[in-house]
Design a protein around this motif. Structure first.
Motif, PDB file in Angstrom:
ATOM      1  N   SER A  74      90.053 105.593 -61.838  1.00  0.00           N
ATOM      2  CA  SER A  74      90.237 104.486 -60.880  1.00  0.00           C
ATOM      3  C   SER A  74      90.780 103.263 -61.275  1.00  0.00           C
ATOM      4  CB  SER A  74      88.951 104.236 -60.106  1.00  0.00           C
ATOM      5  OG  SER A  74      88.232 105.514 -59.584  1.00  0.00           O
ATOM      6  N   ALA A  75      91.428 102.565 -60.182  1.00  0.00           N
ATOM      7  CA  ALA A  75      92.394 101.193 -60.609  1.00  0.00           C
ATOM      8  C   ALA A  75      91.225 100.356 -60.276  1.00  0.00           C
ATOM      9  CB  ALA A  75      93.575 101.175 -59.761  1.00  0.00           C
ATOM     10  N   ARG A  76      91.677  98.868 -60.596  1.00  0.00           N
ATOM     11  CA  ARG A  76      90.680  97.716 -60.080  1.00  0.00           C
ATOM     12  C   ARG A  76      90.648  97.687 -58.817  1.00  0.00           C
ATOM     13  NH1 ARG A  76      89.787  93.044 -62.587  1.00  0.00           N
ATOM     14  NH2 ARG A  76      91.283  93.148 -64.122  1.00  0.00           N
ATOM     15  N   GLY A  77      89.194  97.264 -58.255  1.00  0.00           N
ATOM     16  CA  GLY A  77      88.848  97.159 -57.010  1.00  0.00           C
ATOM     17  C   GLY A  77      88.590  98.471 -56.129  1.00  0.00           C
ATOM     18  N   VAL A  78      88.620  99.739 -56.996  1.00  0.00           N
ATOM     19  CA  VAL A  78      88.187 100.804 -56.284  1.00  0.00           C
ATOM     20  C   VAL A  78      86.828 100.853 -56.217  1.00  0.00           C
ATOM     21  CG1 VAL A  78      88.228 103.371 -56.511  1.00  0.00           C
ATOM     22  CG2 VAL A  78      90.310 102.261 -56.683  1.00  0.00           C
ATOM     23  N   LEU A  79      86.390 101.239 -54.970  1.00  0.00           N
ATOM     24  CA  LEU A  79      84.784 101.353 -54.807  1.00  0.00           C
ATOM     25  C   LEU A  79      84.555 102.915 -54.384  1.00  0.00           C
ATOM     26  CD1 LEU A  79      82.515  98.793 -53.283  1.00  0.00           C
ATOM     27  CD2 LEU A  79      82.127 100.931 -53.091  1.00  0.00           C
ATOM     28  N   ARG A  80      83.386 103.501 -55.231  1.00  0.00           N
ATOM     29  CA  ARG A  80      83.430 104.829 -54.783  1.00  0.00           C
ATOM     30  C   ARG A  80      81.540 104.767 -54.613  1.00  0.00           C
ATOM     31  NH1 ARG A  80      87.136 108.617 -56.665  1.00  0.00           N
ATOM     32  NH2 ARG A  80      88.718 107.843 -57.832  1.00  0.00           N
ATOM     33  N   GLY A  81      81.414 105.525 -53.370  1.00  0.00           N
ATOM     34  CA  GLY A  81      79.968 105.589 -53.358  1.00  0.00           C
ATOM     35  C   GLY A  81      79.801 104.883 -52.035  1.00  0.00           C
ATOM     36  N   MET A 103      88.888 101.861 -50.705  1.00  0.00           N
ATOM     37  CA  MET A 103      87.751 102.895 -50.684  1.00  0.00           C
ATOM     38  C   MET A 103      88.369 104.227 -49.775  1.00  0.00           C
ATOM     39  SD  MET A 103      84.654 100.441 -49.614  1.00  0.00           S
ATOM     40  CE  MET A 103      83.678 102.169 -49.585  1.00  0.00           C
ATOM     41  N   SER A 104      87.802 105.333 -50.071  1.00  0.00           N
ATOM     42  CA  SER A 104      88.182 106.593 -49.122  1.00  0.00           C
ATOM     43  C   SER A 104      87.685 106.145 -47.872  1.00  0.00           C
ATOM     44  CB  SER A 104      87.636 107.814 -49.851  1.00  0.00           C
ATOM     45  OG  SER A 104      86.087 107.834 -49.723  1.00  0.00           O
ATOM     46  N   ALA A 105      88.478 107.118 -46.893  1.00  0.00           N
ATOM     47  CA  ALA A 105      87.982 107.041 -45.313  1.00  0.00           C
ATOM     48  C   ALA A 105      86.669 107.452 -45.621  1.00  0.00           C
ATOM     49  CB  ALA A 105      89.073 108.056 -44.674  1.00  0.00           C
ATOM     50  N   LYS A 106      86.334 108.579 -46.088  1.00  0.00           N
ATOM     51  CA  LYS A 106      84.871 109.143 -46.149  1.00  0.00           C
ATOM     52  C   LYS A 106      83.742 108.052 -46.447  1.00  0.00           C
ATOM     53  CE  LYS A 106      81.984 112.179 -48.944  1.00  0.00           C
ATOM     54  NZ  LYS A 106      81.944 113.204 -49.836  1.00  0.00           N
ATOM     55  N   ASP A 107      83.992 107.411 -47.610  1.00  0.00           N
ATOM     56  CA  ASP A 107      83.041 106.390 -47.639  1.00  0.00           C
ATOM     57  C   ASP A 107      82.930 105.129 -46.760  1.00  0.00           C
ATOM     58  OD1 ASP A 107      82.490 107.607 -49.995  1.00  0.00           O
ATOM     59  OD2 ASP A 107      83.238 106.390 -51.426  1.00  0.00           O
ATOM     60  N   LEU A 108      84.229 104.864 -46.201  1.00  0.00           N
ATOM     61  CA  LEU A 108      84.193 103.881 -45.445  1.00  0.00           C
ATOM     62  C   LEU A 108      83.392 104.043 -43.867  1.00  0.00           C
ATOM     63  CD1 LEU A 108      87.830 102.685 -45.444  1.00  0.00           C
ATOM     64  CD2 LEU A 108      85.678 101.260 -45.898  1.00  0.00           C
ATOM     65  N   ALA A 109      83.403 105.641 -43.749  1.00  0.00           N
ATOM     66  CA  ALA A 109      82.567 106.004 -42.495  1.00  0.00           C
ATOM     67  C   ALA A 109      81.026 106.375 -42.910  1.00  0.00           C
ATOM     68  CB  ALA A 109      83.416 107.327 -42.000  1.00  0.00           C
ATOM     69  N   LEU A 110      80.473 106.187 -43.917  1.00  0.00           N
ATOM     70  CA  LEU A 110      79.179 106.538 -44.220  1.00  0.00           C
ATOM     71  C   LEU A 110      78.191 105.424 -43.459  1.00  0.00           C
ATOM     72  CD1 LEU A 110      79.331 107.128 -48.117  1.00  0.00           C
ATOM     73  CD2 LEU A 110      78.920 108.944 -46.367  1.00  0.00           C
ATOM     74  N   PRO A 111      76.945 106.191 -42.922  1.00  0.00           N
ATOM     75  CA  PRO A 111      76.084 105.405 -42.057  1.00  0.00           C
ATOM     76  C   PRO A 111      75.228 104.501 -42.924  1.00  0.00           C
ATOM     77  CG  PRO A 111      75.252 107.592 -42.605  1.00  0.00           C
ATOM     78  CD  PRO A 111      76.698 107.595 -43.207  1.00  0.00           C
ATOM     79  N   LEU A 112      74.699 103.557 -42.246  1.00  0.00           N
ATOM     80  CA  LEU A 112      73.738 102.602 -42.957  1.00  0.00           C
ATOM     81  C   LEU A 112      72.468 103.355 -42.950  1.00  0.00           C
ATOM     82  CD1 LEU A 112      73.978  99.423 -40.357  1.00  0.00           C
ATOM     83  CD2 LEU A 112      75.233  99.777 -42.664  1.00  0.00           C
ATOM     84  N   LEU A 113      71.645 102.768 -44.236  1.00  0.00           N
ATOM     85  CA  LEU A 113      70.448 103.480 -44.599  1.00  0.00           C
ATOM     86  C   LEU A 113      69.556 103.804 -43.390  1.00  0.00           C
ATOM     87  CD1 LEU A 113      68.748 104.862 -46.884  1.00  0.00           C
ATOM     88  CD2 LEU A 113      68.122 102.553 -47.213  1.00  0.00           C
ATOM     89  N   TYR A 114      69.322 102.608 -42.487  1.00  0.00           N
ATOM     90  CA  TYR A 114      68.489 102.877 -41.454  1.00  0.00           C
ATOM     91  C   TYR A 114      69.064 103.883 -40.282  1.00  0.00           C
ATOM     92  CZ  TYR A 114      70.892 100.046 -37.807  1.00  0.00           C
ATOM     93  OH  TYR A 114      71.751  99.481 -37.033  1.00  0.00           O
ATOM     94  N   GLU A 115      70.339 104.137 -40.411  1.00  0.00           N
ATOM     95  CA  GLU A 115      70.929 105.053 -39.415  1.00  0.00           C
ATOM     96  C   GLU A 115      70.608 106.686 -40.052  1.00  0.00           C
ATOM     97  OE1 GLU A 115      74.577 102.554 -37.771  1.00  0.00           O
ATOM     98  OE2 GLU A 115      74.812 103.663 -39.497  1.00  0.00           O
TER      99      GLU A 115
END
Length: 191
Positions: A52-59, A165-177
């Motif tokens: 991954s390149a600088r600034g990529v966030l996975r998870g 970030m990936s579209a999948k990671d951007l759409a993840l729910p909050l922990l309380y959700e």
């Protein structure tokens, strides 16, 4: 090998001996007895690598069924690596720990089953390598949003204003959700 406990029980930093000279360096990246000596008795069934390149966030990723324990390290570059306790019923539920992993210190992080995991790249490029205790199970794949305010992770890449970030990671729910049947159970994975 020096093993350091973090503020989250079970999450460990492994500090190997690095032997360097004018030719470069040598480091052992895995020895079965390291974790066993720390009371962690696991077998690994899968190795993964990403670049991954600088600034990529996975998870932040985890598996509800067949939760994966992960031994993570960086072969090239540097990342800020994060483990979040998402085990329902855990006394540290929602707590996180982060550590910078790089190709200089060669430190590794042991993330037990039942923790969400993510990282962001803080070098120009990073090769991220990890061993898993169970196979990837796409039907059990789950995650928590990277910027969940209840967790409050302080991502260094965000401070610089650079994030991919990936579209999948951007759409993840909050922990309380999260529905309770989507979270690993503390009693099941800490036994």
């Amino acid at each position: 090998m020096n093993i350091v406990e973090t503020r989250l029980p079970g999450v460990l930093i492994l500090q190997p001996k690095v032997f360097g000279d004018e030719r470069g360096f040598f480091v052992e990246t895995f020895r079965e007895t390291w974790l066993a000596d720390a009371g962690v008795n696991v077998s690994f069934v899968q190795d993964n690598q990403s670049r991954s390149a600088r600034g990529v966030l996975r998870g932040l990723h985890y598996q509800r069924r067949n939760p994966q324990g992960k031994l993570v390290r960086v072969a090239r570059g540097a990342v800020f690596d994060v483990a979040v306790d998402v085990r329902l019923g855990s006394p540290t539920f929602g707590d996180w720990v982060g550590v910078t992993l790089d190709d200089v210190s060669h430190e590794m992080l042991w993330i037990p089953p039942g923790f969400a995991h993510g990282f962001c790249v803080v070098s120009e490029q990073a090769d991220f390598v990890y061993k898993c205790t169970t196979y990837y199970d796409p039907d059990s794949d789950a995650g928590v949003r990277w910027d969940d305010p209840a967790i409050g992770i302080e991502w260094p890449a965000l401070a610089a204003g650079v994030t991919t970030m990936s579209a999948k990671d951007l759409a993840l729910p909050l922990l309380y959700e999260q529905k309770s049947n989507k979270l690993p159970l503390f009693d099941e994975v800490s036994a």
